[in-house]
Structure formats: C-alpha cells, structure tokens
Write a protein that holds these residues in place. Structure first.
Motif, PDB file in Angstrom:
ATOM      1  N   ALA A  81       0.832  -1.207   0.000  1.00 15.48           N
ATOM      2  CA  ALA A  81       0.000   0.000   0.000  1.00 15.48           C
ATOM      3  C   ALA A  81       0.868   1.260   0.000  1.00 15.48           C
ATOM      4  N   ALA A  82       1.994   1.215   0.739  1.00 13.38           N
ATOM      5  CA  ALA A  82       2.886   2.382   0.766  1.00 13.38           C
ATOM      6  C   ALA A  82       3.484   2.644  -0.610  1.00 13.38           C
ATOM      7  N   PHE A  83       3.915   1.564  -1.288  1.00 16.63           N
ATOM      8  CA  PHE A  83       4.451   1.744  -2.642  1.00 16.63           C
ATOM      9  C   PHE A  83       3.363   2.256  -3.593  1.00 16.63           C
ATOM     10  N   ALA A  84       2.143   1.742  -3.403  1.00 21.10           N
ATOM     11  CA  ALA A  84       1.048   2.204  -4.253  1.00 21.10           C
ATOM     12  C   ALA A  84       0.783   3.686  -4.024  1.00 21.10           C
ATOM     13  N   ARG A  85       0.796   4.110  -2.738  1.00 20.10           N
ATOM     14  CA  ARG A  85       0.590   5.531  -2.447  1.00 20.10           C
ATOM     15  C   ARG A  85       1.737   6.366  -3.008  1.00 20.10           C
ATOM     16  N   GLN A  86       2.948   5.824  -2.931  1.00 22.11           N
ATOM     17  CA  GLN A  86       4.089   6.565  -3.467  1.00 22.11           C
ATOM     18  C   GLN A  86       3.959   6.741  -4.984  1.00 22.11           C
ATOM     19  N   ARG A  87       3.575   5.652  -5.657  1.00 22.24           N
ATOM     20  CA  ARG A  87       3.406   5.763  -7.117  1.00 22.24           C
ATOM     21  C   ARG A  87       2.274   6.730  -7.468  1.00 22.24           C
ATOM     22  N   GLN A  88       1.175   6.648  -6.693  1.00 24.62           N
ATOM     23  CA  GLN A  88       0.060   7.552  -6.950  1.00 24.62           C
ATOM     24  C   GLN A  88       0.456   8.998  -6.680  1.00 24.62           C
ATOM     25  N   PHE A  89       1.209   9.164  -5.572  1.00 21.39           N
ATOM     26  CA  PHE A  89       1.657  10.518  -5.238  1.00 21.39           C
ATOM     27  C   PHE A  89       2.561  11.078  -6.329  1.00 21.39           C
ATOM     28  N   THR A  90       3.467  10.255  -6.829  1.00 22.19           N
ATOM     29  CA  THR A  90       4.369  10.709  -7.906  1.00 22.19           C
ATOM     30  C   THR A  90       3.577  11.054  -9.168  1.00 22.19           C
ATOM     31  N   ALA A  91       2.605  10.181  -9.482  1.00 23.44           N
ATOM     32  CA  ALA A  91       1.789  10.456 -10.679  1.00 23.44           C
ATOM     33  C   ALA A  91       0.975  11.728 -10.509  1.00 23.44           C
ATOM     34  N   ASP A  92       0.383  11.906  -9.301  1.00 22.26           N
ATOM     35  CA  ASP A  92      -0.419  13.111  -9.068  1.00 22.26           C
ATOM     36  C   ASP A  92       0.443  14.362  -9.084  1.00 22.26           C
ATOM     37  N   ALA A  93       1.629  14.267  -8.450  1.00 25.34           N
ATOM     38  CA  ALA A  93       2.524  15.433  -8.448  1.00 25.34           C
ATOM     39  C   ALA A  93       2.955  15.790  -9.866  1.00 25.34           C
ATOM     40  N   SER A  94       3.266  14.762 -10.658  1.00 28.35           N
ATOM     41  CA  SER A  94       3.640  15.025 -12.053  1.00 28.35           C
ATOM     42  C   SER A  94       2.489  15.679 -12.812  1.00 28.35           C
ATOM     43  N   HIS A  95       1.277  15.201 -12.552  1.00 30.73           N
ATOM     44  CA  HIS A  95       0.118  15.778 -13.225  1.00 30.73           C
ATOM     45  C   HIS A  95      -0.107  17.225 -12.801  1.00 30.73           C
ATOM     46  N   GLU A  96       0.069  17.505 -11.500  1.00 24.16           N
ATOM     47  CA  GLU A  96      -0.146  18.862 -11.016  1.00 24.16           C
ATOM     48  C   GLU A  96       0.915  19.817 -11.545  1.00 24.16           C
ATOM     49  N   LEU A  97       2.134  19.319 -11.696  1.00 26.86           N
ATOM     50  CA  LEU A  97       3.207  20.173 -12.214  1.00 26.86           C
ATOM     51  C   LEU A  97       3.111  20.372 -13.719  1.00 26.86           C
ATOM     52  N   ARG A  98       2.446  19.451 -14.373  1.00 25.63           N
ATOM     53  CA  ARG A  98       2.374  19.531 -15.831  1.00 25.63           C
ATOM     54  C   ARG A  98       1.629  20.780 -16.285  1.00 25.63           C
ATOM     55  N   THR A  99       0.544  21.148 -15.578  1.00 24.89           N
ATOM     56  CA  THR A  99      -0.256  22.305 -16.002  1.00 24.89           C
ATOM     57  C   THR A  99       0.530  23.605 -15.925  1.00 24.89           C
ATOM     58  N   PRO A 100       1.122  23.973 -14.765  1.00 22.15           N
ATOM     59  CA  PRO A 100       1.889  25.236 -14.767  1.00 22.15           C
ATOM     60  C   PRO A 100       3.103  25.196 -15.687  1.00 22.15           C
ATOM     61  N   GLU A 148       3.680  38.040 -16.199  1.00 25.69           N
ATOM     62  CA  GLU A 148       2.805  37.895 -15.037  1.00 25.69           C
ATOM     63  C   GLU A 148       2.151  36.512 -15.019  1.00 25.69           C
ATOM     64  N   THR A 149       1.764  36.046 -16.200  1.00 25.45           N
ATOM     65  CA  THR A 149       1.181  34.691 -16.269  1.00 25.45           C
ATOM     66  C   THR A 149       2.226  33.638 -15.879  1.00 25.45           C
ATOM     67  N   CYS A 150       3.464  33.820 -16.376  1.00 26.33           N
ATOM     68  CA  CYS A 150       4.535  32.867 -16.009  1.00 26.33           C
ATOM     69  C   CYS A 150       4.830  32.932 -14.509  1.00 26.33           C
ATOM     70  N   GLN A 151       4.778  34.161 -13.952  1.00 29.33           N
ATOM     71  CA  GLN A 151       5.013  34.292 -12.514  1.00 29.33           C
ATOM     72  C   GLN A 151       3.917  33.602 -11.710  1.00 29.33           C
ATOM     73  N   LYS A 152       2.670  33.713 -12.169  1.00 29.71           N
ATOM     74  CA  LYS A 152       1.573  33.032 -11.476  1.00 29.71           C
ATOM     75  C   LYS A 152       1.756  31.526 -11.524  1.00 29.71           C
ATOM     76  N   ALA A 153       2.168  31.003 -12.688  1.00 32.78           N
ATOM     77  CA  ALA A 153       2.424  29.561 -12.794  1.00 32.78           C
ATOM     78  C   ALA A 153       3.597  29.145 -11.900  1.00 32.78           C
ATOM     79  N   THR A 154       4.603  30.012 -11.815  1.00 33.83           N
ATOM     80  CA  THR A 154       5.753  29.702 -10.952  1.00 33.83           C
ATOM     81  C   THR A 154       5.331  29.649  -9.496  1.00 33.83           C
ATOM     82  N   ARG A 155       4.477  30.633  -9.076  1.00 33.56           N
ATOM     83  CA  ARG A 155       3.989  30.608  -7.687  1.00 33.56           C
ATOM     84  C   ARG A 155       3.196  29.336  -7.402  1.00 33.56           C
TER      85      ARG A 155
END
Length: 505
Positions: free
Chosen positions: A270-289, A315-322
C-alpha cells in the motif's frame, strides 16, 4: 524479482542453524532418556540377579544352622569344640561326630544349573568360635577361604554377604558362636549381566540413531514453513509486492508470524502504491503550470510584442511559478511530516496562544472574503512542533476562504476531554457531499475542482493536516452535511492537566 541475498560462507565456525540447534537439543534429551532408562534397566536386572543368588545362599545358611541346632549337645560340642579327650568321649561319640560331618552338605536350595568344573559347585564352611575350621564341604580350587569377621552389625543383620573374586558368599553366626558360610561361583551370572549390559548399550545406540534420523526428518518438516516464509520474503521487491505466505497448513505459532509478515507486506504494498500515486499526481499537477510557462514563453518569442504584452506574459509565467512553488512547498511539508521528526525537537506551548497567532495571521484574508470567525478558546498545554501545528490551524482557516461563500459564520473552539486537547472549527457553509467526505484527506483530492484550481489549491492541505496531526499522536476528523456546514475536529494529547480559560472574540 529481487536478487536473493548471498548465502553466508562457512568459516572456522559453523553458521548457527535453527534446525541444528533443535537437533542438538533433541539428541541431548534422547541420549539422556536412553541412558537413564538403560541404567535403570541394567541396575534392576543386576539387583534382581544378585537378590536371587543371595536368597539361595541365605536359605542354605539357615538350613545348615538348623542342622547344627538339631544335633544333640554332645555331638555339637565335639564338632564345634574339638575332639573328645576324657573317658566319656567313647567311640560312639566319635562315630556321631563323623556322621554329623557326613550329614552336613550344601542344601538343595540352589536353582539347577550346569556345572562344568568342580569349583562351580556350591560349597559351605563352618568355623569354631576361635576361628579354627570345623567343616569344609569342598576340596576344589576356590581360593583362600578365610573366616569372616562377625561384628555387631553382622549379628544384627543375621545374614551377611560378601564377594570374593567370582564367588558370592553368605554367612551368619550359629550355635555356640560358630560361623556358618555358604558360597557359590557367580562367573556365569556376571557374564549374563555383562551380556545384558552389552545388549542394552547396543539397543540404546540403535534407538538413538533411529531417533536422530526421525528427529532430523521431523525438524526438517517443522521448519519447512520457515523456509517458505524466507522464500516469499526474499522474493518481495518493488515489482513483486503481491506475493503472500500461505498459512492454511501452518501450525498456529508460525501462522501468527506469517500473518504478521503478510500484514507488513500488505502495508508495504500500500505504501508503494501511495508513493506511485503521489508521484503520478505530483507530475500531473506540475504539468499544467509547466505547460502554461512553455506556452507563454513560446508565444512571447514567436514575434515582436509590445511591452504590455510582454508584461502580461511574464505575469502569467510568474503566477504559474507561484503555483509550482506552492506545490513544491506542500510536498516538502508532507515529506517532513511523514518523517515524524522535528528539527527543533518537541516544544511546550499553549494551544490557545497558537490559535490566536494563526487568527491574527489570517485575519486579513478572512476579512477580504467576508468570513466571520468567533473564538471560544481555553488554555491547553501541548508538546510538539509549534510551527507544524500552526500550519494545521492555518490550513483549516484558509480552507474557509476557498470553499465557503461570503457571509459565512465560523467558530473555533478549544476544549479538553480526558487529557486530550480538542480543537474544533465549524462553519455554516455549503458542506461536503457524503461521497466526497471519506476522501477529503487523500493527497491531491479536491471537492470543488474548478474553484480549487482557481484559488491555486493543489489538494494537499487536508492531507498535510492529517499527516502532521497523526505524527503528533493525534487524530483529525470531519463531519459535514450538504447545506448545513462542516465541522473539523483536531484531537491532540495534552502535555498536562487541562485548565480552561474561556475567552470569546
């Protein structure tokens, strides 16, 4: 499949083995039992054989003593006190003494046995009170036959026994203090006893060997589940976490151990599954900005633009950076909370003062969103990381500005229940749907996706709160009904007895 650990090499000392220790203990116990049983059997047989011999000898001594007592006084005196010397000792008395000598023979109290040599036949001897011989039944080579010593203990026992080489003898004191002795050759009996000892030793060795073989087979069968446990544990790896130890045919003790390991493997999976999910979610969240940054940079560089257009792109790039910075900071906070260690160590502080500081920090934000917060705070001492717990309170207050509309009323309360500090934040906002409520503490989960993204929320706030609270030995819960508001309860162990100083603001 994971690489198996290398087997330890045998050096000058053997590697410790559970099977070997079990076998050694089993061999020691088996050897002790066989030796004890064989010793008892040998000594019982030896004692029984000598008891039979002594019964035969003592019966013969009793018979000879009876014959002496049965003889008339004159004849007995002539035998036990020497030949007659006076006129009264006639030829008739001499004949009577001779006849008594002839009548005295080894009684038929001995079991029939084959006699190959004259010295193997039973014999008797009688000594007078002064130690001179009165009668001897044999002339065979039976060695030097000396009269035994009669002491008080011998008189009390009546019949006394002695060994003289391979001859067993019994003697006692008869009429007129005469010593009567009966003996026989015990060579065959000694050989029989030695043969029995050899048979017992041989049987013991055979039983011991069979027992060792059987013990090795039993111990091998007993530790087979341990080998299965070792195999499964060795095969467990990042890409093979679903394998489990089969416990259907295991003994209860090993089954308990296997179940504990299976639970550990399940938690690891379960910990490895959460880690993989967390990595996938973090990658997805970073992909948009990152996509926003790349797109505006490409548009800005595609052709010449006016200063206003360049400023708008920056300003748009700064917002994505924040947004990326906020996400990275949240992930770092989660990592530190998961580590369950505080750089500064646990601190003692007042929860009331901490809540007041958090309210002061978020007052402008709450006021700008027209959120009214009423406080009913009691002084409760806590021990922990003040900054992390302050972030929990700040996240819960900030959530009011993200998920509640203007004019929302909220209350924050501190109470103490059985040495537990309870922080409650309740609002009369729109509430959370029952389908979303069980997942609101999951990482990257958002109840209102568009509104959360618009506010820059990454869906990590409540997850950070739960991780920090649990790292401090507490718990956080949420109760909500659509249209009736939401209540968060944070329960933490108090550092000492609670003292309430209620204040309303």
């Amino acid at each position: 499949m994971s690489k198996r650990p290398p087997k330890p090499m045998l050096g000058p000392f053997r590697v410790r083995s559970l099977r070997g220790r079990i076998q050694l203990w089993y061999a020691a116990v088996l050897a002790a039992v066989i030796i004890a049983f064989g010793s008892v059997l040998y000594f019982v047989h030896r004692s029984s054989r000598f008891h039979e011999i002594d019964n035969e000898l003592s019966s013969a001594v009793e018979v000879l003593m009876g014959q002496l007592r049965a003889a008339d006084r004159q004849t007995r005196d002539g035998l036990l006190h020497g030949a007659p010397t006076s006129e009264a000792n006639t030829q008739r008395l001499r004949d009577a003494i001779a006849k008594l000598n002839a009548d005295l023979r080894v009684p038929s109290t001995f079991a029939p046995r084959k006699i190959a040599h004259p010295y193997e036949a039973p014999y008797f001897a009688i000594w007078r009170f002064n130690g001179s011989p009165a009668a001897l039944s044999t002339t065979a080579e039976i060695g030097e036959l000396a009269p035994p010593t009669i002491d008080a203990q011998a008189i009390a026992r009546r019949i006394t026994y002695r060994n003289r080489g391979l001859f067993r003898e019994a003697y006692g004191q008869g009429a007129d203090d005469a010593i009567v002795l009966v003996g026989r050759y015990i060579g065959p009996d000694v050989r029989d006893i030695r043969n029995i000892l050899l048979l017992i030793c041989t049987t013991g060795v055979v039983v011991f060997a069979i027992g060792l073989i059987g013990g090795w087979l039993v111990s091998s069968h007993s530790i087979r589940p341990l080998l299965d446990i070792r195999r499964v544990a060795a095969d467990i790896g990042e890409r093979n976490l679903a394998d489990r130890i089969k416990t259907e045919r295991m003994d209860l003790e090993l089954a308990d151990l296997a179940n504990i390991l299976n639970d550990t493997f399940a938690r690891l999976e379960a910990a490895f599954a959460r880690q993989r999910q967390f990595t996938a979610d973090a990658s997805h969240e970073l992909r948009t900005p990152l996509a926003v940054l790349q797109m505006h940079q490409q548009l800005a560089l595609a052709r010449e633009r006016s200063p206003e257009e360049y400023r708008e792109a920056l300003e748009t790039c700064q917002k994505a950076t924040r947004q990326m910075r906020q996400l990275v900071d949240s992930m770092l906070t989660l990592a530190r909370a998961d580590d369950k260690t505080s750089p500064a160590g646990p601190q003692k502080f007042d929860l009331k003062a901490l809540v007041e500081d958090c309210l002061a920090q978020t007052s402008l934000l709450l006021t700008s969103h027209e959120i009214c917060v009423a406080a009913n705070l009691g002084a409760v001492p806590l021990s922990g990381d003040r900054d992390q717990l302050g972030q929990v309170i700040t996240n819960l207050l900030t959530n009011l500005t993200v998920h509640c509309p203007p004019q929302t009323m909220a209350t924050i309360t501190i109470t103490c229940e059985e040495e537990t500090a309870v922080l409650t934040i309740a609002d009369d906002g729109p509430g959370i749907a029952a389908t979303d409520l069980p997942q609101i503490f999951d990482r990257f989960y958002r109840v209102d996706q568009p509104r959360s993204r618009q506010s820059g929320s990454a869906g990590l706030g409540l997850s950070i709160c739960r991780t920090i609270v649990e790292a401090h030995g507490g718990a956080i819960t949420a109760e909500s009904h659509v249209g009736a508001g939401t209540t968060f309860r944070v329960m933490l162990p108090a550092a000492s007895d609670c003292h309430h100083d209620d204040a309303t603001s």
